[in-house]
Design a protein around this motif. Structure first.
Motif: not given
Ligand SMILES: [Zn+2]
Length: 531
Positions: A361-374
């Motif tokens: 997943c992407q953009a975890e460091e920016a606030g778990l954004l990739g998993t939130r999108y997932y």
């Protein structure tokens, strides 16, 4: 995938003859992972060429392409129709040249506040009423509501971080911070209530880190999912306690007295007489990034999601010398673990019942954004569990193992059994006290009511050195998190072993794991499954 062809079987036998069995009493004759296999992935992800793998940069794109290529090589099925990529948009904002004042008290950027303005405006002016809202928490499970009937729409809110349990052990979860204490929760709650902005009040004690950390981590680009901008909240950031004290004393208000009041359940928001005025410049961009998803298909239509974030912090702006956040441990070693779990499962001759999805997943460091999108785009009811891998220790194998978030679901009991069979003690991590469960990707799943756990080798090492504590103290989120050729990587091997055993146990289990009643974070129930 499901039926091993003769070639891998022969290759496996040859390797077994060369290396021997993984250990006495092992149920399946699995070969021992070689150090080179583990090193291959960690070393590449951590190389300077990838420039710290920030989303929306060339290095970040290289990391995506690399995972796509590895999944292809392992024979995983594309997890997104014809491809491995789940592409989504992100927005980045960088705010500069700001001037702020409240009444006639001028505030200095960097020294007094750090913030990001979240709108596509090259020059902006922000001029609103302001209010002190205590901890800014609305948590019915704890009989707590800082807002009461106050209307905070269109206002700038000064919010304390942490939760009242830090000061009053009988409230909330005592000193163990709940999600209601995290700054991200405060921002989400303010946005839900229609506020125009949030400034978090920094103290070392409530934040758990110094002002330098805030200054450092808020000096770069602030990245958001576009959905997070569909509200009135256009400003978020931090203000020092000292600066806010000046602002309030001009109003005849005493910050210490207000903070005392905010520890009481009958606290009500306190409006300021003066308006908060901010001007500045903003650069903004929209870009695409991708989660990379590969699957080993099962036959039940249900999924076990194994995740590890591929992004890291990119390049430092202020430091001289080595400026690349290589992120070898955060999260290179965890991605390597995930890839090698996929490799081991792909080599199995016995198919599993459930689909195993590998989510880089992407953009975890920016606030778990990739998993939130997932999770926002998944049939969440079909997800059996999430096993997340994060910052896997890279030296010796530990004698103990952590399941961060084990108490929130029956995954905890399952892990305990798996670890017992592996001869490992299950211990609680010091990271849990720092709210780590809320700070990595498993939390996106847990917020939707999906049983989720972070798997991580522990802190008890045969040599007596606590490699994990040392890493978090000295190298975590610094440019020192770089690959070292002398790493044994036995921690990665151990994490692969435990993760594979957890997947097998979940796959065998008659009953799917379930969440336990939780108070420490609010669950938005998962979607009903439509069969
Ligand atoms: Zn991480």
């Amino acid at each position: 995938m499901r039926h091993a062809s003769p070639v891998p079987v022969i290759a496996t036998l040859v390797i077994l003859m060369l290396t021997g069995f993984a250990g006495a009493g092992e149920p399946a004759p699995e070969r021992q992972l070689s150090r080179d296999e583990m090193r291959a992935v960690v070393q590449f992800l951590a190389s300077d060429l990838l420039e710290g793998r920030a989303p929306g940069t060339r290095g970040g794109e290289l990391a995506e392409a690399y995972l796509e290529s590895l999944f292809q090589l392992l024979g995983l099925q594309p997890g997104q129709g014809a491809g491995y990529r789940q592409t989504f948009a992100l927005k980045g904002f960088q705010t500069h040249d700001t001037e702020a004042r409240c009444g006639d008290i001028a505030l200095e950027p960097g020294r007094d506040y750090m913030l990001a303005y979240l709108r596509d405006e090259a020059r902006f002016q922000f001029d609103t009423e302001a209010a002190f809202v205590g901890f800014g928490i609305s948590a019915p499970d704890y009989d707590w509501d800082d807002f009461k009937d106050a209307d905070v729409r269109g206002k700038l809110l000064f919010v304390r971080v942490n939760d009242p349990g830090l000061f009053e052990p009988a409230r909330f979860n005592g000193r163990q911070m709940t999600y209601f204490g995290r700054w991200r929760y405060k921002v989400e709650e303010a946005a839900r209530r229609g506020a125009a902005g949030v400034l978090l009040i920094h103290t070392d004690a409530t934040a758990g880190y110094g002002w330098d950390v805030v200054r450092h981590s808020w000096s770069g680009e602030e990245i958001c999912l576009p959905a997070d901008l569909e509200n009135n909240l256009r400003l978020r950031g931090w203000i020092t306690e000292t600066a806010l004290r000046r602002v309030l004393s001009r109003e005849g208000l005493d910050l210490d007295a207000l903070c005392q009041r905010s520890l009481r359940p009958d606290f009500r928001p306190v409006p300021l007489r003066n308006r908060f005025i901010l001007t500045g410049r903003n650069s903004f961009r929209q870009f695409q990034t991708s989660n990379i998803i590969g699957e080993i298909p099962g036959r039940t239509g249900r999924r076990i999601v194994v995740s590890a974030h591929i992004d890291h912090l990119g390049m430092a702006r202020t430091e001289t010398g080595d400026r690349i956040y290589n992120g070898a441990v955060d999260n290179g070693s965890a991605v390597a673990t995930m890839v090698l779990v996929a490799k081991r499962l792909a080599e199995r001759s016995e198919p599993l019942r459930h689909t195993i999805a590998f989510l880089a997943c992407q953009a975890e460091e920016a606030g778990l954004l990739g998993t939130r999108y997932y999770v926002d785009h998944a049939d969440t009811a079909a997800i059996v569990a999430n096993l997340n891998l994060e910052s896997v220790p890279v030296r010796e194998a530990a004698r103990d193992f952590h399941g961060i978030g084990a108490e929130h679901s029956t995954l905890g009991e399952l892990l305990r059994d798996v670890l017992a069979a592996e001869g490992l003690a299950m211990t609680r991590s010091f990271l849990e006290e720092q709210g780590f469960f809320f700070r990595s990707d498993q939390f996106s799943f847990a917020l939707r009511g999906i049983p989720a756990i972070m798997l991580m080798p522990g802190t008890d090492y045969p040599s007596g050195v606590n490699h994990q504590a040392e890493y978090f103290r000295l190298r975590y989120h610094t440019v020192e998190d770089a690959f070292q050729p002398e790493w044994e990587l036995d921690g990665v091997r151990q994490a692969v072993q435990v993760t594979v055993r957890m997947i097998e146990a979940l796959d065998r289990a008659e009953e799917a794991p379930v969440m336990k009643p939780v108070k420490v974070f609010p669950i938005t129930p998962r979607k009903q499954r439509i069969d």
